[in-house]
Design a protein around this motif. Structure first.
Motif, mmCIF file in Angstrom:
data_model
loop_
_atom_site.group_PDB
_atom_site.id
_atom_site.type_symbol
_atom_site.label_atom_id
_atom_site.label_comp_id
_atom_site.label_asym_id
_atom_site.label_seq_id
_atom_site.Cartn_x
_atom_site.Cartn_y
_atom_site.Cartn_z
ATOM 1 N N TYR A 1 0.847 -1.190 0.000
ATOM 2 C CA TYR A 1 0.000 0.000 0.000
ATOM 3 C C TYR A 1 0.882 1.239 0.000
ATOM 4 N N SER A 2 0.622 2.125 -0.929
ATOM 5 C CA SER A 2 1.358 3.383 -1.033
ATOM 6 C C SER A 2 0.564 4.515 -0.393
ATOM 7 N N PHE A 3 -0.448 4.169 0.350
ATOM 8 C CA PHE A 3 -1.357 5.126 0.978
ATOM 9 C C PHE A 3 -1.547 4.716 2.437
ATOM 10 N N PRO A 4 -1.948 5.650 3.296
ATOM 11 C CA PRO A 4 -2.210 5.302 4.686
ATOM 12 C C PRO A 4 -3.373 4.306 4.792
ATOM 13 N N TYR A 5 -3.275 3.398 5.762
ATOM 14 C CA TYR A 5 -4.322 2.420 6.050
ATOM 15 C C TYR A 5 -4.757 2.689 7.489
ATOM 16 N N LEU A 6 -5.877 3.374 7.628
ATOM 17 C CA LEU A 6 -6.319 3.909 8.913
ATOM 18 C C LEU A 6 -7.319 2.999 9.612
ATOM 19 N N TYR A 7 -7.243 2.994 10.928
ATOM 20 C CA TYR A 7 -8.133 2.191 11.753
ATOM 21 C C TYR A 7 -9.190 3.088 12.379
ATOM 22 N N ASP A 8 -10.455 2.822 12.044
ATOM 23 C CA ASP A 8 -11.616 3.575 12.535
ATOM 24 C C ASP A 8 -12.237 2.790 13.693
ATOM 25 N N GLU A 9 -11.576 2.836 14.830
ATOM 26 C CA GLU A 9 -11.982 2.018 15.979
ATOM 27 C C GLU A 9 -13.410 2.306 16.434
ATOM 28 N N THR A 10 -13.825 3.571 16.429
ATOM 29 C CA THR A 10 -15.159 3.937 16.918
ATOM 30 C C THR A 10 -16.243 3.755 15.864
ATOM 31 N N GLN A 11 -15.851 3.542 14.633
ATOM 32 C CA GLN A 11 -16.749 3.407 13.477
ATOM 33 C C GLN A 11 -17.464 4.708 13.128
ATOM 34 N N GLU A 12 -17.060 5.801 13.758
ATOM 35 C CA GLU A 12 -17.698 7.094 13.497
ATOM 36 C C GLU A 12 -17.404 7.601 12.086
ATOM 37 N N VAL A 13 -16.223 7.323 11.566
ATOM 38 C CA VAL A 13 -15.881 7.799 10.227
ATOM 39 C C VAL A 13 -16.714 7.046 9.182
ATOM 40 N N ALA A 14 -16.838 5.748 9.336
ATOM 41 C CA ALA A 14 -17.682 4.967 8.414
ATOM 42 C C ALA A 14 -19.114 5.492 8.426
ATOM 43 N N LYS A 15 -19.612 5.813 9.605
ATOM 44 C CA LYS A 15 -20.972 6.355 9.708
ATOM 45 C C LYS A 15 -21.072 7.717 9.029
ATOM 46 N N ALA A 16 -20.051 8.557 9.209
ATOM 47 C CA ALA A 16 -20.063 9.894 8.599
ATOM 48 C C ALA A 16 -20.079 9.811 7.077
ATOM 49 N N TYR A 17 -19.413 8.778 6.523
ATOM 50 C CA TYR A 17 -19.375 8.585 5.067
ATOM 51 C C TYR A 17 -20.543 7.733 4.570
ATOM 52 N N ASP A 18 -21.354 7.239 5.484
ATOM 53 C CA ASP A 18 -22.461 6.335 5.156
ATOM 54 C C ASP A 18 -21.938 5.095 4.428
ATOM 55 N N ALA A 19 -20.732 4.666 4.826
ATOM 56 C CA ALA A 19 -20.125 3.467 4.235
ATOM 57 C C ALA A 19 -20.941 2.248 4.648
ATOM 58 N N ALA A 20 -21.056 1.283 3.745
ATOM 59 C CA ALA A 20 -21.867 0.100 4.023
ATOM 60 C C ALA A 20 -21.116 -1.199 3.795
ATOM 61 N N CYS A 21 -20.140 -1.179 2.890
ATOM 62 C CA CYS A 21 -19.495 -2.431 2.510
ATOM 63 C C CYS A 21 -18.009 -2.217 2.274
ATOM 64 N N THR A 22 -17.324 -3.337 2.112
ATOM 65 C CA THR A 22 -15.921 -3.308 1.709
ATOM 66 C C THR A 22 -15.799 -4.131 0.434
ATOM 67 N N PRO A 23 -15.214 -3.559 -0.600
ATOM 68 C CA PRO A 23 -14.696 -2.198 -0.687
ATOM 69 C C PRO A 23 -15.805 -1.187 -1.001
ATOM 70 N N ASP A 24 -15.581 0.034 -0.581
ATOM 71 C CA ASP A 24 -16.493 1.141 -0.855
ATOM 72 C C ASP A 24 -15.609 2.332 -1.227
ATOM 73 N N PHE A 25 -15.876 2.975 -2.364
ATOM 74 C CA PHE A 25 -15.010 4.019 -2.912
ATOM 75 C C PHE A 25 -15.732 5.357 -2.993
ATOM 76 N N TYR A 26 -15.020 6.414 -2.596
ATOM 77 C CA TYR A 26 -15.533 7.784 -2.642
ATOM 78 C C TYR A 26 -14.469 8.653 -3.296
ATOM 79 N N VAL A 27 -14.862 9.418 -4.312
ATOM 80 C CA VAL A 27 -13.935 10.336 -4.978
ATOM 81 C C VAL A 27 -14.440 11.764 -4.763
ATOM 82 N N PHE A 28 -13.554 12.578 -4.222
ATOM 83 C CA PHE A 28 -13.845 13.987 -3.969
ATOM 84 C C PHE A 28 -12.957 14.830 -4.869
ATOM 85 N N ASP A 29 -13.497 15.949 -5.355
ATOM 86 C CA ASP A 29 -12.714 16.831 -6.218
ATOM 87 C C ASP A 29 -11.744 17.662 -5.375
#
Length: 184
Positions: free
Chosen positions: A101-129
């Motif tokens: 991996y050439s990118f950070p691999y972050l641990y969302d222990e509280t799951q708050e970030v997944a909830k904020a992104y409304d993530a549901a599955c793995t893999p799930d991709f979001y592209v921002f401008d």
């Protein structure tokens, strides 16, 4: 393994901020730290999901191909490690190194970030401008384990190319499909 589609966060949504531990460097990493000048790709993945394992090599290729033109990349794992210890921080570190991996691999222990992104599955991709507004969410491509379609990252690459070339994004964005996030 239940097949779960991604939720389709409304286009134009501002990227939710985060400040999470990178399991490789053990440093806190924020959205601002990884945001790219042209755009930012936020990926929700995990170690054990066969859908993620199926696309791991292409995720790395896409990140390597688009980092130089100005895109930032980050992967986040939000799974409950009590029930799925193979997705714990130590195993994430091992996985990131094994898959280069050439990118950070972050641990969302509280799951708050997944909830904020409304993530549901793995893999799930979001592209921002470049202004951190959502322009694409959904699948990497049409390949799934066992369907015989080669992994090529077509949908994600097209979204990134559209940003680079100032082209409009496709309106018919397909949700990702994979393992549901393992909620507490």
């Amino acid at each position: 393994m239940a097949l779960t589609p991604s939720n389709m966060l409304p286009l134009g949504t501002k990227a939710p901020n985060f400040n999470l531990i990178d399991t490789v460097t053990n440093n806190l990493v924020s959205l601002e730290d990884i945001a790219g000048e042209k755009g930012t790709v936020v990926m929700f993945i995990c170690n054990h999901c066969p859908f993620v394992i199926h696309v791991n090599d292409e995720i790395v290729r896409v990140a390597n191909d688009y980092r130089v033109p100005g895109f930032g990349f980050v992967a986040i794992s939000s799974n409950d490690v009590e029930k799925y210890p193979q997705d714990g921080p130590k195993q994430m570190w091992d996985n990131a190194r094994e898959n280069h991996y050439s990118f950070p691999y972050l641990y969302d222990e509280t799951q708050e970030v997944a909830k904020a992104y409304d993530a549901a599955c793995t893999p799930d991709f979001y592209v921002f401008d470049g202004e951190l507004k959502l322009v694409y969410r959904g699948q990497l491509d049409n390949s799934r384990p066992g369907n015989g379609i080669p992994v090529n990252g077509r949908d994600l690459r097209e979204a990134l190319d559209n940003i680079l070339n100032n082209n409009p994004q496709r309106k018919d964005q397909k949700p990702s499909m994979g393992c549901g996030i393992k909620w507490r």
